[in-house]
Design an enzyme around this catalytic site. Structure first.
Site, PDB file in Angstrom:
ATOM      1  N   GLU A  46      -9.359  56.953 -23.694  1.00 13.30           N
ATOM      2  CA  GLU A  46      -8.875  58.325 -23.895  1.00 13.30           C
ATOM      3  C   GLU A  46      -9.685  58.887 -25.053  1.00 13.30           C
ATOM      4  OE1 GLU A  46      -6.458  59.948 -22.170  1.00 13.30           O
ATOM      5  OE2 GLU A  46      -5.906  58.276 -20.886  1.00 13.30           O
ATOM      6  N   CYS A  87      -6.640  66.280 -29.704  1.00 10.35           N
ATOM      7  CA  CYS A  87      -7.793  66.009 -28.819  1.00 10.35           C
ATOM      8  C   CYS A  87      -7.973  67.080 -27.760  1.00 10.35           C
ATOM      9  CB  CYS A  87      -7.640  64.645 -28.164  1.00 10.35           C
ATOM     10  SG  CYS A  87      -6.092  64.468 -27.277  1.00 10.35           S
TER      11      CYS A  87
HETATM   12  P1  NAD Z   1     -11.826  56.751 -34.004  1.00 10.66           P
HETATM   13  O1  NAD Z   1     -12.629  56.545 -32.775  1.00 10.66           O
HETATM   14  O2  NAD Z   1     -12.526  56.830 -35.301  1.00 10.66           O
HETATM   15  O3  NAD Z   1     -10.736  55.591 -34.167  1.00 10.66           O
HETATM   16  C1  NAD Z   1      -9.871  55.192 -33.127  1.00 10.66           C
HETATM   17  C2  NAD Z   1      -9.498  53.732 -33.294  1.00 10.66           C
HETATM   18  O4  NAD Z   1     -10.663  52.934 -33.248  1.00 10.66           O
HETATM   19  C3  NAD Z   1      -8.801  53.414 -34.611  1.00 10.66           C
HETATM   20  O5  NAD Z   1      -7.693  52.576 -34.348  1.00 10.66           O
HETATM   21  C4  NAD Z   1      -9.856  52.682 -35.411  1.00 10.66           C
HETATM   22  O6  NAD Z   1      -9.334  51.696 -36.257  1.00 10.66           O
HETATM   23  C5  NAD Z   1     -10.705  52.020 -34.338  1.00 10.66           C
HETATM   24  N1  NAD Z   1     -12.108  51.864 -34.751  1.00 10.66           N
HETATM   25  C6  NAD Z   1     -12.828  52.642 -35.574  1.00 10.66           C
HETATM   26  N2  NAD Z   1     -14.084  52.179 -35.704  1.00 10.66           N
HETATM   27  C7  NAD Z   1     -14.160  51.063 -34.937  1.00 10.66           C
HETATM   28  C8  NAD Z   1     -15.209  50.119 -34.654  1.00 10.66           C
HETATM   29  N3  NAD Z   1     -16.419  50.249 -35.170  1.00 10.66           N
HETATM   30  N4  NAD Z   1     -14.928  49.105 -33.822  1.00 10.66           N
HETATM   31  C9  NAD Z   1     -13.703  48.973 -33.274  1.00 10.66           C
HETATM   32  N5  NAD Z   1     -12.676  49.826 -33.522  1.00 10.66           N
HETATM   33  C10 NAD Z   1     -12.899  50.854 -34.341  1.00 10.66           C
HETATM   34  O7  NAD Z   1     -10.957  58.077 -33.708  1.00 10.66           O
HETATM   35  P2  NAD Z   1      -9.943  58.819 -34.640  1.00 10.66           P
HETATM   36  O8  NAD Z   1     -10.669  59.443 -35.795  1.00 10.66           O
HETATM   37  O9  NAD Z   1      -8.775  57.950 -34.958  1.00 10.66           O
HETATM   38  O10 NAD Z   1      -9.419  59.968 -33.670  1.00 10.66           O
HETATM   39  C11 NAD Z   1     -10.132  61.132 -33.443  1.00 10.66           C
HETATM   40  C12 NAD Z   1     -10.834  61.114 -32.113  1.00 10.66           C
HETATM   41  O11 NAD Z   1      -9.984  60.640 -31.096  1.00 10.66           O
HETATM   42  C13 NAD Z   1     -11.254  62.499 -31.651  1.00 10.66           C
HETATM   43  O12 NAD Z   1     -12.511  62.429 -31.038  1.00 10.66           O
HETATM   44  C14 NAD Z   1     -10.210  62.874 -30.628  1.00 10.66           C
HETATM   45  O13 NAD Z   1     -10.629  63.814 -29.686  1.00 10.66           O
HETATM   46  C15 NAD Z   1      -9.938  61.556 -30.004  1.00 10.66           C
HETATM   47  N6  NAD Z   1      -8.619  61.539 -29.432  1.00 10.66           N
HETATM   48  C16 NAD Z   1      -8.497  61.474 -28.092  1.00 10.66           C
HETATM   49  C17 NAD Z   1      -7.230  61.524 -27.534  1.00 10.66           C
HETATM   50  C18 NAD Z   1      -7.027  61.470 -26.053  1.00 10.66           C
HETATM   51  O14 NAD Z   1      -5.887  61.275 -25.651  1.00 10.66           O
HETATM   52  N7  NAD Z   1      -8.033  61.637 -25.235  1.00 10.66           N
HETATM   53  C19 NAD Z   1      -6.115  61.613 -28.353  1.00 10.66           C
HETATM   54  C20 NAD Z   1      -6.296  61.674 -29.720  1.00 10.66           C
HETATM   55  C21 NAD Z   1      -7.547  61.629 -30.257  1.00 10.66           C
END
Ligand code: NAD
Length: 455
Positions: free
Chosen positions: A207, A241
Site C-alpha cells: 500500500e 496517502c
Molecule cells: P516509510 O516508507 O518511510 O515507512 C513505512 C514503514 O517502513 C515504517 O514502518 C518503517 O519503519 C519501515 N521502513 C523504513 N525504512 C525501511 C527500510 N530501509 N527497510 C525496511 N523497512 C523500512 O513511509 P512513512 O513515512 O511511514 O509513510 C509515508 C508514506 O506512506 C507516503 O508515501 C504515503 O503515501 C504512504 N502511505 C500509503 C498508504 C496507503 O494506504 N497506500 C497509507 C499511508 C501512507
C-alpha cells in the site's frame, strides 16, 4: 525475531486458527481492549502529532471498529467453501473452492494513520485465520509504544504480537520466511520490502503513495466541491496517502475557484494557531515541505512555525507539471494549482507520471467523468468528493503500478490474507476411455466437442 516467527508457525500448525469461532474471539478481544484504552489511544496520538479525539475516532478507531464488526458478522460467509460449476470434461464430478489462511504474516505500518494502517490489516489477517507480527512505524513514537503495550499484554504472542523498531529491526524481520507481508509506506521502501520478499517468494500487498490529482471541471458545483476538497487536503495536515496532491482546474473557472478556496480555508480550523490542527510529523518533513513552497507562487498561506512543526494551508498558483513540487508526493498542507484549457493535455501529463493512488473528479458532466475514468488508471477515487471512498469497506482499497499492489478492507482484506484452494472431486462410477491410449480420431473429435461445450 526468529523465535517469535517459529512460535507463530508452530501455533499455526496446530490448526487452532482454522476455527471461525477462534478468529471471532480474537477480533472481539481486540475490540474490547481498544475500547477499554480509548483515552490512552487519544492521548498517544495527540502526543505524536496533535491529532484530536474527533479525528482519531473518525479516521482511525471508528474505521477499526467497523472493520471488526463487519468481519465478525460476515466471517462465516467469507470463509465458507464455495461450490462452482464443474466443466463437462470432468463429469461426473464436483468443484469447490476452500478459502484457507496463508500462515504467519508480517504487517508493516506507516505513521500517518498509526492505528488504522496497522490494526485494519491485522483484523483482515486474523479474520482469514493467520497469525500476525505487527511492526508499527517508529516515527509515531507514542502510538507505537502504546500499541505494543496494549496488544502484547492482551494476546498470546504466538497469535498476535507487536515488534517495535526502525530500519535494523525491520530488516531483520524481512529475513524471516513469512507466508505473507503486508506493507504500508512509501514507494521507495516498498521496493526494498518487495525485493526482500522475492528472495523467499513471499506474497506481498504493498500500500504505497503517489501524486493523486483532483480535476475540477467547469460544470461542477464549485461551492460544495471546494468545501470537500479543502477538508480532504488539509485533514491530518495533508499527511494522508489519498489526499488530493494537486489540483487541475479549468481555466474558465480559475478565479471563482480560487475565491471559493480562500473563503473555505479562511473559514476552516486548519490554522497554525488552532490547538487541534495536526502537526507535521517531524523536523525532517518540515524542512522538506518548507523547501517546496516557492515564495513567487504563493497565492494563500505560506506561513509556518518550525518550533511547532506546523504549516498553514498553502495554495500555490501558476504551477506547471515541470515544477519541482510536481516531482514527488507532497504529503503536507501545500496545494499546487495547475490550470488547463484542454483536458486532454492534463490526461496526457498525468499518464506520463506513475499511476496515482487516487484521483478525484469534480464535475457534473457524465461525459467528462466517463472520459477520465476510462483514460486514467488509478487505485481508487471519488466523484465530487475526495478521500471518502476509503470509508466504504465494500470498495477495495489499494493502488496500482507504483502506488501499490493488492488491496484490502472488508471482504477484500479477507481475500488478501487467504489462499483460495481449488478442488475437483471426481466420482468413481464412470470413467470414459477418452484420454487413454489408443488415441483415435473419434476420441479427438469428442474431446474437441467436450472441451468447448458450455453448460
Ligand atoms: P516509510 O516508507 O518511510 O515507512 C513505512 C514503514 O517502513 C515504517 O514502518 C518503517 O519503519 C519501515 N521502513 C523504513 N525504512 C525501511 C527500510 N530501509 N527497510 C525496511 N523497512 C523500512 O513511509 P512513512 O513515512 O511511514 O509513510 C509515508 C508514506 O506512506 C507516503 O508515501 C504515503 O503515501 C504512504 N502511505 C500509503 C498508504 C496507503 O494506504 N497506500 C497509507 C499511508 C501512507
Amino acid at each position: 525475531m526468529h523465535q517469535i516467527v517459529t512460535k507463530q508457525k508452530a501455533f499455526f500448525n496446530t490448526n487452532a486458527t482454522k476455527n471461525i469461532s477462534f478468529r471471532i474471539e480474537q477480533l472481539q478481544k481486540l475490540e474490547k481492549v481498544l475500547k477499554k484504552n480509548e483515552q490512552l489511544l487519544n492521548e498517544a496520538i495527540f502526543n505524536d502529532f496533535k491529532k484530536s479525539e474527533f479525528e482519531n475516532y473518525a479516521t482511525e478507531l471508528g474505521i477499526i471498529y467497523s472493520e471488526i464488526n463487519t468481519a465478525c458478522k460476515k466471517l462465516h460467509k467469507w470463509a465458507s467453501t464455495k461450490k462452482v460449476t464443474t466443466n463437462f470434461l470432468n463429469f461426473p464430478g464436483k468443484s469447490y473452492i476452500i478459502p484457507e489462511p496463508l500462515g504467519v504474516t508480517l504487517i508493516i505500518g506507516a505513521w500517518n494513520y498509526p492505528y488504522q494502517l496497522s490494526i485494519s490489516p491485522a483484523i483482515s489477517a486474523i479474520a482469514a485465520g493467520n497469525t500476525v507480527i505487527l511492526k508499527p512505524s517508529e516515527i509515531s513514537i507514542a502510538t507505537s509504544a502504546l500499541l505494543t503495550k496494549i496488544i502484547n499484554n492482551t494476546f498470546d504472542p504466538a497469535i498476535f504480537t507487536v515488534v517495535e523498531g526502525g530500519i535494523p529491526e525491520t530488516t531483520e524481520l524481512l529475513n524471516e520466511k513469512f507466508d505473507k507481508i503486508f506493507f504500508t509506506g512509501s514507494t521507495t521502501i516498498g521496493k526494498i520490502v518487495y525485493k526482500a520478499a522475492a528472495k523467499n517468494l513471499i506474497p506481498v500487498t504493498l500500500e504505497l503513495g503517489g501524486k493523486s490529482p483532483a480535476i475540477i471541471d467547469k460544470t461542477c458545483n464549485l461551492k460544495i466541491c471546494v468545501k470537500r476538497l479543502v477538508w480532504a487536503k488539509f485533514l491530518n495536515a495533508g499527511q494522508t496517502c489519498i489526499a488530493p496532491d494537486y489540483v487541475c482546474v479549468d481555466a474558465s473557472i480559475k478565479s471563482e475557484f480560487l475565491k471559493q478556496l480562500t473563503l473555505e480555508i479562511n473559514a476552516s480550523n486548519f490554522k497554525i494557531e488552532n490547538s487541534n490542527y495536526v502537526q507535521i510529523i517531524n523536523k525532517k518533513n518540515m524542512k522538506r515541505l518548507v523547501s517546496l513552497i516557492d515564495p513567487e507562487k504563493i497565492y494563500l498561506g505560506g506561513l509556518y512555525n518550525f518550533e511547532e512543526n506546523s504549516i498553514d494551508p498553502t495554495i500555490l498558483t501558476d504551477v506547471s507539471f515541470y515544477d519541482t513540487i510536481m516531482e514527488d508526493e507532497i504529503f503536507g498542507p501545500i496545494l499546487p494549482i495547475i490550470t488547463y484549457k484542454n483536458i486532454d493535455e492534463i490526461i496526457t501529463q498525468i499518464k506520463l507520471k506513475p499511476k496515482p493512488l487516487a484521483c478525484y473528479i469534480f464535475s457534473n458532466s457524465t461525459a467528462f467523468i466517463k472520459k477520465i475514468e476510462k483514460e486514467i488508471s488509478f487505485g481508487s477515487g471519488a466523484i465530487n468528493d475526495a478521500i471518502m471512498q476509503i470509508s466504504n469497506e465494500n470498495l477495495p482499497f489499494g493502488g496500482v503500478g507504483h502506488s501499490g499492489i493488492g488491496s484490502y478492507h472488508g471482504e477484500y482484506g479477507f481475500k488478501t490474507f487467504s489462499h483460495y484452494k481449488s478442488i475437483l472431486k471426481k466420482s468413481t462410477w464412470f470413467e470414459p476411455n477418452l484420454k487413454y491410449f489408443p488415441l483415435t480420431d473419434l476420441k479427438l473429435k469428442i474431446i474437441k466437442f467436450l472441451m468447448h461445450f458450455k453448460l
